[in-house]
Design a protein around this motif. Structure first.
Motif, short mmCIF file in Angstrom:
data_model
loop_
_atom_site.label_atom_id
_atom_site.label_comp_id
_atom_site.label_asym_id
_atom_site.label_seq_id
_atom_site.Cartn_x
_atom_site.Cartn_y
_atom_site.Cartn_z
N ASN A 1 0.85 -1.19 0.00
CA ASN A 1 0.00 0.00 0.00
C ASN A 1 0.88 1.24 0.00
O ASN A 1 1.87 1.31 0.73
CB ASN A 1 -0.90 -0.01 1.25
CG ASN A 1 -1.94 1.08 1.22
OD1 ASN A 1 -1.63 2.25 1.34
ND2 ASN A 1 -3.19 0.68 1.06
N LYS A 2 0.49 2.23 -0.81
CA LYS A 2 1.34 3.41 -0.95
C LYS A 2 1.51 4.17 0.35
O LYS A 2 2.52 4.87 0.55
CB LYS A 2 0.76 4.34 -2.02
CG LYS A 2 -0.57 5.01 -1.65
CD LYS A 2 -1.04 5.91 -2.75
CE LYS A 2 -2.36 6.59 -2.40
NZ LYS A 2 -2.83 7.47 -3.51
N MET A 3 0.58 4.04 1.29
CA MET A 3 0.70 4.76 2.55
C MET A 3 1.84 4.23 3.41
O MET A 3 2.27 4.87 4.36
CB MET A 3 -0.63 4.71 3.32
CG MET A 3 -1.73 5.52 2.67
SD MET A 3 -3.17 5.73 3.74
CE MET A 3 -3.78 4.05 3.83
N LEU B 1 3.31 11.63 -0.52
CA LEU B 1 2.06 11.01 -0.09
C LEU B 1 1.05 12.07 0.34
O LEU B 1 -0.14 11.97 0.01
CB LEU B 1 2.34 10.07 1.08
CG LEU B 1 1.12 9.36 1.68
CD1 LEU B 1 0.46 8.45 0.65
CD2 LEU B 1 1.52 8.57 2.92
N MET C 1 -2.56 12.54 -1.59
CA MET C 1 -3.83 12.26 -0.94
C MET C 1 -4.62 13.52 -0.60
O MET C 1 -5.85 13.51 -0.63
CB MET C 1 -3.60 11.43 0.33
CG MET C 1 -3.01 10.06 0.08
SD MET C 1 -3.04 9.01 1.54
CE MET C 1 -4.80 8.82 1.79
N ALA D 1 -8.01 2.28 8.71
CA ALA D 1 -6.63 2.50 8.27
C ALA D 1 -5.64 1.91 9.27
O ALA D 1 -4.63 1.31 8.88
CB ALA D 1 -6.38 4.00 8.08
N GLN E 1 -10.66 6.20 1.02
CA GLN E 1 -9.53 7.02 1.47
C GLN E 1 -8.67 6.28 2.48
O GLN E 1 -7.45 6.45 2.51
CB GLN E 1 -10.05 8.33 2.07
CG GLN E 1 -10.63 9.29 1.04
CD GLN E 1 -11.26 10.51 1.67
OE1 GLN E 1 -11.32 10.63 2.89
NE2 GLN E 1 -11.76 11.41 0.85
N THR F 1 -7.89 3.27 2.43
CA THR F 1 -7.00 2.34 1.71
C THR F 1 -5.96 3.09 0.88
O THR F 1 -5.15 2.46 0.21
CB THR F 1 -7.82 1.42 0.79
OG1 THR F 1 -8.44 2.20 -0.24
CG2 THR F 1 -8.88 0.68 1.57
N GLY F 2 -6.01 4.42 0.91
CA GLY F 2 -5.06 5.21 0.14
C GLY F 2 -5.58 5.69 -1.19
O GLY F 2 -4.88 6.37 -1.93
#
Length: 210
Positions: free
Chosen positions: A9-11, A19, A23, A82, A161, A163-164
């Motif tokens: 996951n990009k987060m 990031l 976002m 999250a 959101q 989930t990124g």
């Protein structure tokens, strides 16, 4: 056979500054579009009559309360989901999403009951003008009756959101605003439903994109 690596996951892997921009910008656009909804209703009903515009304006506190409840609940679900994703606890992720849906459904039920029973009272304590009371009661009753569109569109936006994914919710908000304009024009002027058409149009737009 070697197991294929799962995509991160990009987060968890994207640099913080990148990031944040990735976002935050779609979320800012989404919130700006959300603020545009009441402006759309006000513009279209102002073409009907002054009483119609006053009726919609007096409904803003209830609509803002609905937004506050939906966003407040969804943000809490967003944060817990999250966190659970970061911990890798898939079972807790599923429970969080299910509980979020239950809370939104419960909120919809509360506003439905209040809309059906208290809409006229809400206006009579603010004005004694029959035209405003009649238009406003119709408008607020329908807004509360179709509140599921608002509540579940906000929930789905916050779940994505978490989930990124912030771009898809932003695109859905823009689509919702465009549909709101089209539906308002159609229900108010083509079907001659007046203030009720504004409430139906806004609710239909939210339902279509939730």
């Amino acid at each position: 056979m070697a197991q294929q690596p799962t995509e991160e996951n990009k987060m968890g892997v994207m640099p913080e500054n990148r990031l944040l921009l990735n976002m935050a910008i779609p979320i800012m656009i989404s919130m700006m579009v959300q603020a545009f909804y009441n402006v759309v209703d006000s513009y279209f009903v102002s073409q009907v009559s002054q009483d119609a515009l006053n009726a919609v304006s007096l409904a803003f506190p209830v609509q803002n309360l609905m937004i506050a409840v939906s966003v407040g609940t969804a943000v809490g679900v967003n944060a817990l989901l999250a966190r659970s994703l970061g911990q890798g606890d898939r079972e807790k992720v599923n429970r969080t999403a299910v509980n979020g849906v239950f809370l939104m459904a419960l909120s919809c039920l509360v506003f439905l009951v209040l809309g059906l029973t208290c809409s006229r009272l809400f206006y009579t304590i603010q004005t004694d003008i029959p035209g405003i009371i009649s238009c406003g009661a119709d408008y607020l009753t329908i807004v509360c009756a179709v509140s599921a569109g608002l509540f579940f569109s906000v929930l789905m936006e916050r779940l994505l959101q978490a989930t990124g994914n912030t771009r898809l919710p932003g695109m859905l908000q823009i689509l919702m605003c465009a549909l709101d304009v089209v539906f308002n024009w159609f229900f108010i002027f083509q079907l001659n439903l007046g203030v009720a058409g504004a409430a139906i149009g806004t609710g239909a737009a939210a339902i279509c994109t939730s």
